[in-house]
Design a protein around this motif. Structure first.
Motif, mmCIF file in Angstrom:
data_model
loop_
_atom_site.group_PDB
_atom_site.id
_atom_site.type_symbol
_atom_site.label_atom_id
_atom_site.label_comp_id
_atom_site.label_asym_id
_atom_site.label_seq_id
_atom_site.Cartn_x
_atom_site.Cartn_y
_atom_site.Cartn_z
ATOM 1 N N MET A 1 -5.306 8.663 -2.124
ATOM 2 C CA MET A 1 -4.749 8.018 -0.964
ATOM 3 C C MET A 1 -3.700 8.917 -0.329
ATOM 4 O O MET A 1 -2.882 9.496 -1.016
ATOM 5 C CB MET A 1 -4.049 6.713 -1.375
ATOM 6 C CG MET A 1 -4.913 5.515 -1.376
ATOM 7 S SD MET A 1 -3.909 4.046 -1.535
ATOM 8 C CE MET A 1 -4.711 3.326 -2.932
ATOM 9 N N ALA A 2 -3.737 8.948 0.976
ATOM 10 C CA ALA A 2 -2.754 9.736 1.701
ATOM 11 C C ALA A 2 -1.493 8.914 1.910
ATOM 12 O O ALA A 2 -1.556 7.719 2.180
ATOM 13 C CB ALA A 2 -3.322 10.150 3.054
ATOM 14 N N MET A 3 -0.355 9.589 1.737
ATOM 15 C CA MET A 3 0.921 8.900 1.952
ATOM 16 C C MET A 3 1.670 9.645 3.050
ATOM 17 O O MET A 3 1.787 10.861 3.016
ATOM 18 C CB MET A 3 1.759 8.862 0.676
ATOM 19 C CG MET A 3 1.133 8.039 -0.407
ATOM 20 S SD MET A 3 2.238 7.482 -1.719
ATOM 21 C CE MET A 3 3.251 8.846 -2.095
ATOM 22 N N ASN A 4 2.155 8.876 4.024
ATOM 23 C CA ASN A 4 2.922 9.446 5.127
ATOM 24 C C ASN A 4 4.398 9.160 4.915
ATOM 25 O O ASN A 4 4.779 8.028 4.636
ATOM 26 C CB ASN A 4 2.481 8.829 6.457
ATOM 27 C CG ASN A 4 1.027 9.113 6.761
ATOM 28 O OD1 ASN A 4 0.536 10.198 6.483
ATOM 29 N ND2 ASN A 4 0.336 8.140 7.325
ATOM 30 N N LEU A 5 5.221 10.194 5.082
ATOM 31 C CA LEU A 5 6.664 10.040 4.941
ATOM 32 C C LEU A 5 7.199 9.237 6.121
ATOM 33 O O LEU A 5 6.975 9.582 7.275
ATOM 34 C CB LEU A 5 7.344 11.407 4.883
ATOM 35 C CG LEU A 5 8.850 11.402 4.686
ATOM 36 C CD1 LEU A 5 9.207 10.826 3.316
ATOM 37 C CD2 LEU A 5 9.402 12.809 4.826
ATOM 38 N N ILE A 6 7.880 8.121 5.810
ATOM 39 C CA ILE A 6 8.452 7.263 6.836
ATOM 40 C C ILE A 6 9.921 7.619 7.076
ATOM 41 O O ILE A 6 10.357 7.771 8.207
ATOM 42 C CB ILE A 6 8.348 5.765 6.435
ATOM 43 C CG1 ILE A 6 6.890 5.372 6.234
ATOM 44 C CG2 ILE A 6 9.029 4.869 7.452
ATOM 45 C CD1 ILE A 6 6.041 5.426 7.468
ATOM 46 N N LYS A 7 10.674 7.747 5.973
ATOM 47 C CA LYS A 7 12.105 8.048 6.093
ATOM 48 C C LYS A 7 12.563 8.800 4.853
ATOM 49 O O LYS A 7 12.145 8.490 3.740
ATOM 50 C CB LYS A 7 12.912 6.763 6.244
ATOM 51 C CG LYS A 7 14.383 7.016 6.463
ATOM 52 C CD LYS A 7 15.113 5.806 6.930
ATOM 53 C CE LYS A 7 16.536 6.205 7.260
ATOM 54 N NZ LYS A 7 17.278 5.121 7.853
#
Length: 84
Positions: A1-7
């Motif tokens: 699963m790809a994880m996107n940096l939010i903060k």
């Protein structure tokens, strides 16, 4: 699963996972879970918490409708008692 940096802060990083949930890592890269994770996500206004047992607003009219349906049934019982 790809994880996107939010903060990213000095204390933690928040990622949005591929399944639309959030992952939190501390400064050392270890996952943060439980109450600490919930507090971080609440502070960043990424989630909203509802109390267990709290009734949604939509259910209240359904209860009123069922109460109205029962009222005529009670009236027929009284009518039967007066007829006897």
């Amino acid at each position: 699963m790809a994880m996107n940096l939010i903060k990213k802060t000095n204390e933690y990083k928040i990622f949005k996972r591929g399944d639309e949930r959030f992952a939190v890592q501390d400064a050392t890269g270890k996952p943060v879970n439980g109450e600490e994770k919930v507090n971080i996500l609440l502070a960043e206004e990424l989630i909203k918490v509802t109390l267990p047992g709290a009734e949604p607003v939509e259910e209240a009219p359904a209860e009123e409708a069922s109460a109205e349906e029962e009222a005529p049934a009670e009236a027929t019982d009284e009518e039967e008692a007066t007829d006897a």
